[in-house]
Motif scaffolding. Structure first.
Motif, PDB file in Angstrom:
ATOM      1  N   VAL A   1       9.703  -6.475 -11.223  1.00 51.31           N
ATOM      2  CA  VAL A   1       8.525  -6.056 -11.990  1.00 51.31           C
ATOM      3  C   VAL A   1       7.415  -5.660 -11.026  1.00 51.31           C
ATOM      4  O   VAL A   1       7.098  -6.388 -10.073  1.00 51.31           O
ATOM      5  N   SER A   2       6.802  -4.478 -11.293  1.00 53.89           N
ATOM      6  CA  SER A   2       5.684  -3.996 -10.481  1.00 53.89           C
ATOM      7  C   SER A   2       4.425  -3.925 -11.329  1.00 53.89           C
ATOM      8  O   SER A   2       4.487  -3.700 -12.541  1.00 53.89           O
ATOM      9  N   GLN A   3       3.283  -4.094 -10.674  1.00 55.65           N
ATOM     10  CA  GLN A   3       1.990  -4.001 -11.366  1.00 55.65           C
ATOM     11  C   GLN A   3       1.032  -3.219 -10.487  1.00 55.65           C
ATOM     12  O   GLN A   3       0.828  -3.548  -9.310  1.00 55.65           O
ATOM     13  N   ASP A   4       0.449  -2.161 -11.047  1.00 57.86           N
ATOM     14  CA  ASP A   4      -0.513  -1.352 -10.299  1.00 57.86           C
ATOM     15  C   ASP A   4      -1.822  -2.114 -10.160  1.00 57.86           C
ATOM     16  O   ASP A   4      -2.281  -2.792 -11.093  1.00 57.86           O
ATOM     17  N   LEU A   5      -2.446  -1.962  -8.977  1.00 61.05           N
ATOM     18  CA  LEU A   5      -3.738  -2.616  -8.753  1.00 61.05           C
ATOM     19  C   LEU A   5      -4.873  -1.606  -8.895  1.00 61.05           C
ATOM     20  O   LEU A   5      -5.625  -1.631  -9.859  1.00 61.05           O
ATOM     21  N   PHE A   6      -5.011  -0.696  -7.944  1.00 61.95           N
ATOM     22  CA  PHE A   6      -6.042   0.344  -8.033  1.00 61.95           C
ATOM     23  C   PHE A   6      -5.645   1.481  -7.085  1.00 61.95           C
ATOM     24  O   PHE A   6      -4.885   1.273  -6.130  1.00 61.95           O
ATOM     25  N   PRO A   7      -6.136   2.671  -7.354  1.00 64.28           N
ATOM     26  CA  PRO A   7      -5.756   3.822  -6.507  1.00 64.28           C
ATOM     27  C   PRO A   7      -6.416   3.764  -5.140  1.00 64.28           C
ATOM     28  O   PRO A   7      -7.476   3.160  -4.981  1.00 64.28           O
ATOM     29  N   TYR A   8      -5.789   4.433  -4.190  1.00 62.39           N
ATOM     30  CA  TYR A   8      -6.319   4.463  -2.835  1.00 62.39           C
ATOM     31  C   TYR A   8      -5.731   5.677  -2.122  1.00 62.39           C
ATOM     32  O   TYR A   8      -4.525   5.901  -2.185  1.00 62.39           O
ATOM     33  N   CYS A   9      -6.579   6.429  -1.444  1.00 61.02           N
ATOM     34  CA  CYS A   9      -6.104   7.664  -0.774  1.00 61.02           C
ATOM     35  C   CYS A   9      -5.802   7.362   0.683  1.00 61.02           C
ATOM     36  O   CYS A   9      -6.724   7.192   1.491  1.00 61.02           O
ATOM     37  N   SER A  10      -4.540   7.293   1.030  1.00 60.67           N
ATOM     38  CA  SER A  10      -4.146   6.959   2.399  1.00 60.67           C
ATOM     39  C   SER A  10      -4.388   8.113   3.367  1.00 60.67           C
ATOM     40  O   SER A  10      -4.384   7.909   4.580  1.00 60.67           O
ATOM     41  N   GLU A  11      -4.601   9.332   2.834  1.00 59.15           N
ATOM     42  CA  GLU A  11      -4.829  10.480   3.719  1.00 59.15           C
ATOM     43  C   GLU A  11      -6.220  10.427   4.334  1.00 59.15           C
ATOM     44  O   GLU A  11      -6.455  10.964   5.415  1.00 59.15           O
ATOM     45  N   GLU A  12      -7.165   9.778   3.624  1.00 57.83           N
ATOM     46  CA  GLU A  12      -8.528   9.715   4.144  1.00 57.83           C
ATOM     47  C   GLU A  12      -8.666   8.644   5.210  1.00 57.83           C
ATOM     48  O   GLU A  12      -9.379   8.820   6.192  1.00 57.83           O
TER      49      GLU A  12
ATOM     50  N   ALA B   1       0.874  -1.169   0.000  1.00 56.90           N
ATOM     51  CA  ALA B   1       0.000   0.000   0.000  1.00 56.90           C
ATOM     52  C   ALA B   1       0.911   1.219   0.000  1.00 56.90           C
ATOM     53  O   ALA B   1       1.611   1.488   0.994  1.00 56.90           O
ATOM     54  N   LEU B   2       0.926   1.924  -1.140  1.00 56.96           N
ATOM     55  CA  LEU B   2       1.700   3.164  -1.220  1.00 56.96           C
ATOM     56  C   LEU B   2       0.819   4.327  -0.814  1.00 56.96           C
ATOM     57  O   LEU B   2      -0.322   4.145  -0.379  1.00 56.96           O
ATOM     58  N   THR B   3       1.316   5.526  -1.002  1.00 54.17           N
ATOM     59  CA  THR B   3       0.560   6.707  -0.561  1.00 54.17           C
ATOM     60  C   THR B   3      -0.749   6.850  -1.319  1.00 54.17           C
ATOM     61  O   THR B   3      -1.790   7.199  -0.729  1.00 54.17           O
ATOM     62  N   THR B   4      -0.727   6.546  -2.625  1.00 58.21           N
ATOM     63  CA  THR B   4      -1.924   6.804  -3.443  1.00 58.21           C
ATOM     64  C   THR B   4      -2.462   5.546  -4.126  1.00 58.21           C
ATOM     65  O   THR B   4      -3.498   5.631  -4.798  1.00 58.21           O
ATOM     66  N   GLN B   5      -1.811   4.399  -3.998  1.00 59.25           N
ATOM     67  CA  GLN B   5      -2.300   3.213  -4.709  1.00 59.25           C
ATOM     68  C   GLN B   5      -1.716   1.939  -4.106  1.00 59.25           C
ATOM     69  O   GLN B   5      -0.760   1.981  -3.333  1.00 59.25           O
TER      70      GLN B   5
END
Length: 860
Positions: free
Chosen positions: A197-208, A183-187
């Motif tokens: 190799v990295s693969q994006d899953l879906f965005p997520y707002c960790s600030e909320e 879980a990164l800051t935004t996704q």
């Protein structure tokens, strides 16, 4: 939302046991390994408890925690995380950004002082790739910005393996093999630290809200997605399950298959991974920890530790079934497959399918019920037993225990509603008919077929007869009583017949025809009985009812003897003489039977032919003598008599001629005279008594049928002479003579006829005769000439061949050997074959074929 009680919240560690009267001590983290429970607090203490589970028969298990010891770690910071590595007997403790190794039993630090520094949080790799059983793989989020580090941890040392940089600051991590779910800051991303190799899953707002990353199985993770969704993701970056809807304020999540458990500020919610529905809600305030440890789910507030005790899946499924929630129960049962041994699961699942089937059946959902019964391999007697009196009295069946349903019988299930009851009976008819020929019926065929017969009889169903005339296992005693109760006497006869009680069957059918009992099943029952007796192999039974069938109808009843199968006739089971004796009281039947013997079977026995002719004659005489006799019937019988007299050569001609004296039957007399060879008398009757010239011509034809041409010619000459000797005044006979000659010119010797004809007849009158006679004469002459020419030609060919053979010389010496006996010739006498072979005369006499050829030889 359909609720179900899947878990019960049970206290594990009370506040007083943990911290006594210390108000400011709070629980920061929890770890459980088997019976060992570890608690880390904000005052840098680690507590070790021993959990004892006590099952309660009527409710959820209870837990008792016994404090073993506690240890202060020597810092003034809270214990952030605890992880047990039971293979190493080590507890990994994160405190003040440092991971220390302590002994699981005494909580003492390892002597080497090995630790991992600079860790913000960490996760163990539960699917390790190192293959070394004496180490664990640990992934930490480093206090360095955007850095992940991989370590191997041994009993007394640690070793860094890999350091990975990320595009954004990582906040949470879970590990499976070479894959990191971050879980990164935004996704959220999946990162393979082996390949990079990295693969994006879906965005997520960790600030909320804080992210959640949870490994739930091999190569699968649970993530807190946007919009209050619990998202599933595999290491391939795809989702194989639909998301669950939970609160947007979720602070922790765990999996206890087949449920996802979520914790927010006020509640613990339970969601199904199978249908994604929320199943249970438990109030739980101030909770901040939710974790699962080897299938055990623990939640904690800052002051206490609790365990979510799952109710047995079977209990949950039974609760769903009790609530008529069939689909949910089946989904839950299927999902339980992975957690239950195969054989136990199959037994449990079959029973659940059967219970679900009865629930659908009670709701009149028959299609669904049938499919569930089939899939659950239901003992069909469980279903039959709901219907009063359908199971045979001899059946040893007892219902399943515990019962599959709550109904005593169909009356209770339908509450006396006749329409519902009729629908249930129609369903059972259909279901039994389908399963009776399948493996489901093995061992229960008598129960099934007997029940099916009872249903058919009660409903007056057409299939009752189909059941009884094909292979069935209906029990005689029960079925007979039931058929008699419902006045199905014809069907009862079929049942008797199937059970080799033909006498009882026929007697019952006879009673129906006689009106002693009432059954309108077949309007043609009499004909059916006749047909049945025709094919019956029991001679005594046939004779016993022969008089009855003949009294009802001679023409139909006699078929018992005339239509018997050919193979039985060939066995001569019924002697014709015995049958004729029986039929003496039934003249019409006797005629039919004799016709069968004489015309159909063509028996060459004089007495049958004579008997039939006499019966025909008596009938003709009776019809002629009767003032009200019908001409059509007399003509038909007479035609039969004449046909028999003409075709048969076996009857007693003189006997019949005596019977015809004075009977006024000239045509029949003429036929009989013809059989005696008295053709002139016969033709005299036809010409002078009957004046039936066409019949006279026909007489000549049928009398000469199969005889040589001179015989036919003689008959026609005799008829012509009768016509011509009538005198010059018999104009009609003269005309008949002319017609006879003109129509049958080829049947006469023209030269002889011309001498017989009166001189007054003109050539024009006899033109057709003369032309026919000339044509026939010329044709015969030319045919003879052709035959003679062919014979001469053939003779010439043979003469030529003979001359050729005689013209060649043959050298014979004492060295020449016979081709048959291989001995030399002692004298100049020999036989020569066409192929040139020489043999002794005596050898040739014993051989008629050429020894060197397969075709016959010709001696020369």
């Amino acid at each position: 939302m359909m609720s179900i009680k899947a878990f019960t919240l049970v206290s594990a560690v009370e506040r007083e046991l943990l911290m006594g009267d210390k108000e400011r001590v709070n629980i920061e983290c929890v770890e459980c390994c088997g019976r060992d429970l570890y608690v880390g607090t904000n005052d840098c203490f680690v507590y070790h408890f021993l959990l004892e589970e006590r099952p309660v028969p009527a409710g959820p298990a209870t837990f008792t925690a016994t404090k073993q010891l506690q240890r202060h770690l020597g810092f003034k910071k809270p214990v952030n995380e605890l992880r047990a590595a039971s293979a190493l007997n080590r507890l990994l403790v994160l405190c003040d950004n440092s991971i220390s190794l302590v002994n699981m039993l005494n909580l003492e630090p390892v002597p080497s002082g090995a630790r991992i520094k600079g860790a913000a949080t960490f996760a163990l790799n539960e699917n390790p790739v190192s293959g070394d059983p004496f180490c664990v793989e640990v992934c930490i989020i480093s206090v360095k910005r955007r850095t992940i580090q991989m370590f191997l941890v041994y009993e007394d040392r640690v070793q860094i393996v890999k350091e990975v940089s990320t595009a954004e600051q990582p906040l949470a991590v879970a590990v499976d093999g070479h894959f990191l779910c971050l879980a990164l800051t935004t996704q959220y991303i999946i990162h393979n630290y082996s390949t990079g190799v990295s693969q994006d899953l879906f965005p997520y707002c960790s600030e909320e809200r804080p992210p959640i990353v949870k490994r739930i199985g091999r190569q699968e993770f649970l993530l807190a997605g946007p919009g209050g969704l619990g998202m599933f993701a595999t290491v391939a970056g795809i989702s194989q399950r639909a998301p669950v809807h939970w609160s947007e304020n979720v602070i922790g999540a765990a999996v206890s298959f087949p449920y996802v458990i979520a914790l927010d500020d006020e509640f613990i919610t339970v969601h199904s991974m199978l249908d994604q529905q929320q199943k249970q809600t438990l109030p739980f305030k101030e909770g901040h920890i939710l974790q699962d440890f080897e299938g055990r789910v623990i939640v904690a507030t800052s002051k206490g530790v609790y365990i979510l005790v799952p109710l047995p899946l079977e209990k949950q499924i039974q609760d769903l079934l009790a609530s008529r929630r069939v689909e949910e129960a089946l989904v839950l049962a299927k999902g339980a497959r992975r957690n239950i041994p195969k054989e136990k699961f199959q037994v449990m699942y079959r029973r659940i399918l059967q219970q679900a089937g009865f629930i659908q059946f009670a709701q009149l959902q028959f299609l669904e019920a049938k499919e569930l019964f089939r899939s659950g391999q239901l003992d069909v007697r469980e279903l039959i037993s709901l219907y009063p009196f359908l199971l045979p009295t001899s059946s040893s069946f007892t219902r399943s225990h515990p019962p599959l349903h709550e109904y005593a019988d169909l009356n209770q299930l339908t509450q006396g509603d006749q329409e519902k009851m009729a629908k249930c009976k129609r369903f059972l008819m259909s279901y039994l008919n389908e399963v009776r020929s399948t493996e489901v019926a093995n061992g229960y065929k008598e129960d099934i077929d007997t029940a099916l017969l009872k249903l058919y009889a009660e409903a007056d169903h057409d299939s009752l007869l189909d059941l009884l005339v094909t292979e069935n296992f209906c029990l005689l005693t029960d079925s007979a009583a039931w058929l008699e109760k419902h006045k199905k006497y014809f069907a009862l006869g079929l049942l008797y017949h199937y059970n080799n009680q033909d006498a009882a069957a026929v007697q019952l059918w006879v009673n129906i025809v006689n009106g002693d009992v009432q059954d309108s099943t077949r309007s043609d029952l009499y004909e059916y009985i006749v047909d049945f007796l025709t094919y019956c192999l029991d001679e005594e039974l046939v004779w016993a009812y022969a008089d009855w069938v003949l009294q009802k109808s001679e023409e139909v009843g006699v078929q018992v003897f005339t239509k018997r199968p050919l193979d039985e006739q060939q066995k001569n089971s019924f002697n014709p003489d015995d049958i004729i004796h029986c039929l003496k009281k039934y003249p019409k039947a006797l005629v039919k039977y004799l016709e069968h013997l004489v015309i159909d079977k063509r028996l060459q026995k004089e007495e049958y032919h004579t008997h039939l002719a006499v019966l025909y004659l008596e009938e003709v005489l009776l019809q002629r003598a009767s003032a009200s006799g019908k001409g059509a019937e007399a003509t038909e019988t007479q035609a039969k008599l004449r046909r028999l007299l003409q075709k048969s050569d076996l009857y007693r001609v003189h006997f019949l001629l005596e019977r015809l004296q004075g009977a006024g039957l000239p045509m029949e007399s003429a036929i009989l005279h013809g059989k005696l060879g008295e053709h002139e008398k016969a033709l005299h009757i036809l010409v002078h008594e009957l004046q039936d010239f066409a019949a006279a011509e026909d007489y000549c034809l049928w009398c000469s049928e199969g005889r040589d041409p001179p015989h036919r010619q003689q008959l026609f000459h005799t008829l012509l002479a009768i016509y011509l000797h009538a005198g010059p005044t018999a104009h009609e006979l003269a005309v008949a003579a002319v017609d006879l000659l003109n129509r049958h010119a080829t049947e006469f010797d023209a030269a002889q006829v011309l001498q017989m004809l009166p001189d007054t007849w003109s050539v024009q009158l006899l033109c057709p005769f003369l032309m026919g006679a000339m044509r026939d004469s010329i044709h015969a002459r030319r045919t003879v000439q052709v035959a003679l020419g062919l014979a001469r030609s053939e003779n010439l060919i043979y003469t030529y061949d003979k001359m050729k053979l005689k013209g060649s010389s043959i050298r014979l010496s004492d060295k020449k050997l016979c081709q048959i006996c291989q001995n030399p010739f002692c004298e100049p006498v020999f036989v020569r074959y066409p192929n040139g072979g020489l043999v002794h005369t005596h050898c040739a006499a014993s051989r008629h074929t050429n020894p060197s050829s397969s075709s016959p030889g010709t001696r020369t």
